[in-house]
Design a protein around this motif. Structure first.
Motif, PDB file in Angstrom:
ATOM      1  N   LEU A  61      -1.826  72.246   0.322  1.00  0.00           N
ATOM      2  CA  LEU A  61      -0.891  71.368  -0.398  1.00  0.00           C
ATOM      3  C   LEU A  61      -1.169  69.926   0.007  1.00  0.00           C
ATOM      4  N   ASN A  62      -1.271  69.719   1.300  1.00  0.00           N
ATOM      5  CA  ASN A  62      -1.857  68.490   1.850  1.00  0.00           C
ATOM      6  C   ASN A  62      -2.418  68.902   3.215  1.00  0.00           C
ATOM      7  N   PRO A  63      -3.218  68.050   3.880  1.00  0.00           N
ATOM      8  CA  PRO A  63      -3.855  68.535   5.115  1.00  0.00           C
ATOM      9  C   PRO A  63      -2.848  68.938   6.198  1.00  0.00           C
ATOM     10  N   GLY A  64      -1.593  68.493   6.071  1.00  0.00           N
ATOM     11  CA  GLY A  64      -0.558  68.911   7.015  1.00  0.00           C
ATOM     12  C   GLY A  64       0.171  70.172   6.568  1.00  0.00           C
ATOM     13  N   ASP A  65      -0.251  70.769   5.465  1.00  0.00           N
ATOM     14  CA  ASP A  65       0.447  71.943   4.935  1.00  0.00           C
ATOM     15  C   ASP A  65      -0.521  72.822   4.152  1.00  0.00           C
ATOM     16  N   LYS A 103      -0.256  59.322  -7.680  1.00  0.00           N
ATOM     17  CA  LYS A 103       0.765  59.966  -8.503  1.00  0.00           C
ATOM     18  C   LYS A 103       0.256  61.319  -9.016  1.00  0.00           C
ATOM     19  N   MET A 144      -6.381  61.396   2.454  1.00  0.00           N
ATOM     20  CA  MET A 144      -5.016  61.763   1.996  1.00  0.00           C
ATOM     21  C   MET A 144      -4.633  60.955   0.755  1.00  0.00           C
ATOM     22  N   SER A 193       0.426  63.709  -6.301  1.00  0.00           N
ATOM     23  CA  SER A 193       1.795  64.140  -6.019  1.00  0.00           C
ATOM     24  C   SER A 193       2.219  65.243  -6.989  1.00  0.00           C
ATOM     25  N   TYR A 194       1.874  65.075  -8.263  1.00  0.00           N
ATOM     26  CA  TYR A 194       2.169  66.155  -9.215  1.00  0.00           C
ATOM     27  C   TYR A 194       1.459  67.440  -8.781  1.00  0.00           C
ATOM     28  N   GLU A 228       0.559  68.372  -5.833  1.00  0.00           N
ATOM     29  CA  GLU A 228       1.182  68.962  -4.643  1.00  0.00           C
ATOM     30  C   GLU A 228       2.490  69.672  -5.013  1.00  0.00           C
ATOM     31  N   GLN A 260      -8.124  62.385   7.518  1.00  0.00           N
ATOM     32  CA  GLN A 260      -6.855  61.736   7.156  1.00  0.00           C
ATOM     33  C   GLN A 260      -7.075  60.600   6.157  1.00  0.00           C
TER      34      GLN A 260
END
Lengths: 506, 506
Positions: free
Chosen positions: A244-248, A18, A285, A21-22, A24, A282
């Protein structure tokens, strides 16, 4: 009654997810504000950012977090945890203790103070008026001293600040490595200054089409192995990278119409940061370990790519022809080797962010020494301009005529980020040490670059550094990759070899 | 013990502001996903969106919210509330009651179901295979019926669905207005079909430079009074407008290389939505009233600008020359009046989103009648394709050869958005009624458009509609602006006059 620790672990993981997520969501909003949000968006968005940051802080310091950390850091439990969970508990506990030691109201006052101070600093810099900024700076230092006392520290009070950005780093270690580096940098700088072989760099300040600059930046990022399916390239006033995350993992750069180096090396620099974030494992994450292990190690990667790859001779043997084709006329009569020498010109100057690879570290050492003296009680904020100017004269032989070009040049202090500056030079030292190691491991390292085969280099770094994220400490990373602790001689050796060649010394 | 209601009000306002902050953060992330987030961002971002949406829902249905609403909607308190607060309490109470009547687990199952259904629908549409989609559709209808029973309703069960998008609207009212509109649309359509004066629109399908299209879209938005300091224009596959806050209202459009109308009218349409959101009163910031009052009124503004302004003869008397200059060669030999007739060609077709201004309403009526029958229990999901095709043949005289061009064309049902379609035609009817009123109020309305003086039109609408947000109900807006309730004759009159002229009928 004790809850089962496995249940506690499950809710701990959820709490962390959580928080992430904040983080990101905040990251997306910051990126947006810096890349193209409309001017009038800011007021409303600030309230949203304040709310989400507050929620994240509440989670981080919540009683549930406290209870989970206590339960999960009990010795019998800890032994049964997997590595990722054990390390997560460790990280969160450190943050929890840091944060809960500061009373909420004092922390909020500090946040308000630094946000006012950043705006006052802007005006003060504009007016080159240190006195305007001084009262804010004094208060920020006073709060920071209070926080240091509340946190506690070993040895020098400044260690508590260093630890925020470079976990485990101390003034003892910094004094030693900076001392060694300085003792070899200053004589080299003198030889460079008196060399009759000063490179011509006039062709770096011609006129370069912006769209072509964008295309070239895009191309070089692809060559480096930056994954555009997991990122994008935009423009902003100050270039940055954000994972932002490993995919972004996004990059920005800035295209100056009359300066080809700026976008070129900003892009490669930020690309280095981005490769780190794109290649995190991964498995990390949604955990707090899913980021670079320290500011210094992060910076080592941006500087490795910018300086060890992007400012190298083999790199331009490979890519100079394409640069020439992209900007017809701009580089007529220029040879790859001329270009290589031009992008490595050394010139002592007043402004850190415009400094070359060699003098950059001297800018950092000056800030480090001043900060250490401030928190050691040997220097008062009011004495900063004088102390600043004296050190610039001593280390770099230059003198600021205005505080805007001196003590007011950086935003860091207005934001309360004392202890951050050393990361930049740690990055340079780590990068040189890694550079030495990769050459041992890949004997054809220069050949790879000269053939534009950069992916094996990216893979080598991913395998040994990127994928671990915060699973290893900075000291563990360096030990693990190079087989020894931080050693400033690698940077000194590299700089000497590079600049003796460029300036034809001895 | 009762807390003071003023304290309760203060915490209620904070609760609402927090909900709005979540909504704004979500808005930024949705915008980002649709305009250029990297492909690999989606997985991580979905988790963030799920978390923030969950937090928002929790606040909306929290015990604190329940307590505040109970206290603040007591009659003695309500009388002392200011208009904004009273209306906020009303709005939040409605949402609270709706949301708390559905058990959390049933709602979550529904969210999962619709998200799966949207992806199945995509495949089913691709394969033109209704049977593939049917089991999902049946389940969505069953859940929706259960929710309707839990919510309760007056009259027809479908009223509970309508009320979500157009508060206060009923099947009784819709049957009446749609009946009147249809009785005048169908004969007009027959006359148009048999007119020998069919406009030539071949010049709308040539080749148009994308950069020039972008510039022209930008220019037209400026002309409309769209504030680029509080917004931006981007590209996305499906054009949309999103009001993050009144200082940040973004538009997207789509530039088709071989179709000049698409970007032109998408931009003006979304621009109309955006003008509404940009001109909400500052007093409503951070409240639930800070948005359009209903889907129908929102759509009335996009369609007012698109059709009453953008597809009008005076508009192209003013702007056609500039269009010609922007696309050299594309409109040689074309006169403003030819262009006006071309962009208003009527052609019964299968696909709603490509329909012209006249036949569009028939597409909507078909969907409305089918939805009403589904929830009235007169029609089963499995019977939809047949019923769909029969109605298309009856109302529009066209027959789909494949379900992809028929019953599977819209995403709405997969998302569970039953009750939404009527908003589109309500928008058209409201727009025509407002168009009548503005012509009474500004007798030189056509002259203003012909001189490119669009700001007085925007100001007129802002003053009477935009600034109120949700402070007025849709019915109140229409009564207040036009002096009478919704009356479909204005749309019928407008369409008759417009198309008799274009097709030279009578």
């Amino acid at each position: 009654m004790h809850t089962d620790w496995k249940e506690e672990l499950a809710s701990f993981r959820q709490l962390v997810q959580k928080m992430k997520s904040y983080e990101e969501a905040l990251g997306v909003m910051y990126w947006d504000l810096r890349t193209g949000a409309p001017r009038r968006a800011v007021e409303g968005r600030s309230a949203v950012i304040g709310m989400l940051s507050g929620e994240m802080f509440k989670l981080q310091t919540s009683p549930e977090m406290g209870r989970a950390l206590q339960r999960l850091s009990a010795e019998d439990v800890q032994q049964q945890l997997e590595q990722v969970d054990r390390k997560m508990v460790e990280e969160c506990k450190k943050e929890y203790e840091r944060s809960t030691k500061i009373p909420q109201d004092r922390y909020e006052e500090f946040v308000v103070l630094t946000s006012q101070a950043e705006s006052v600093w802007e005006d003060a810099k504009e007016a080159s008026d240190f006195a305007m900024f001084l009262p804010y700076l004094e208060k920020i230092i006073a709060y920071t001293k209070e926080f240091i006392e509340r946190w506690g520290y070993e040895g020098h009070p400044y260690n508590a600040l260093l630890d925020q950005y470079e976990p485990g780093m101390t003034t003892g270690q910094l004094d030693k490595v900076f001392g060694e580096l300085r003792s070899r940098t200053v004589p080299l700088l003198q030889k460079i200054a008196s060399s009759p072989h000063q490179p011509d760099s006039s062709f770096l300040k011609r006129s370069y089409d912006k769209e072509e600059q964008r295309k070239f930046s895009h191309y070089i990022l692809e060559q480096m192995g930056y994954d555009f399916a997991a990122g994008r390239l935009d423009e902003s006033v100050h270039p940055f990278a954000t994972g932002l995350n490993p995919g972004d993992v996004r990059i920005t750069t800035s295209f100056r119409p009359d300066d080809i180096s700026f976008s070129l090396f900003s892009t490669i620099h930020e690309g280095g940061h981005a490769l780190y974030e794109q290649n995190l494992s991964q498995d990390l994450m949604g955990t707090v370990l899913c980021t670079g292990t320290s500011m210094g190690i992060h910076e080592s990667q941006s500087r490795f790519w910018e300086n060890k790859v992007g400012r190298s001779r083999p790199f331009w043997r490979r890519y100079f022809k394409e640069l020439q084709q992209a900007f017809p006329g701009a580089f007529d009569q220029v040879q790859p080797d001329d270009f290589y020498r031009a992008i490595n010109v050394v010139q002592p100057s007043l402004i850190r962010i415009e400094a070359d690879e060699l003098t950059y570290n001297l800018h950092v050492m000056i800030r480090y020494e001043l900060e250490k003296a401030l928190f050691g009680g040997e220097l008062q904020a009011a004495e900063l301009p004088e102390a600043w100017n004296a050190k610039y004269e001593e280390y770099l032989g230059v003198k600021a005529n205005r505080d805007a070009e001196g003590v007011l040049q950086d935003v860091h202090w207005a934001g309360g980020a004392f202890g951050y500056f050393p990361s930049y030079s740690l990055g340079n030292m780590y990068a040189a040490q890694i550079y030495h190691a990769i050459q041992q491991s890949l004997p054809d390292f220069e050949g790879l670059i000269e053939r534009g085969e950069l992916h094996p280099i990216k893979d080598w770094l991913s395998e040994r550094i990127y994928r671990f994220g915060k699973l290893l400490t900075p000291a563990e990373v360096i030990q693990h990759v190079t087989g020894e602790p931080l050693n400033p001689q690698y940077l000194a050796d590299y700089l000497e070899a590079k600049y003796k060649d460029i300036y034809r010394i001895d």
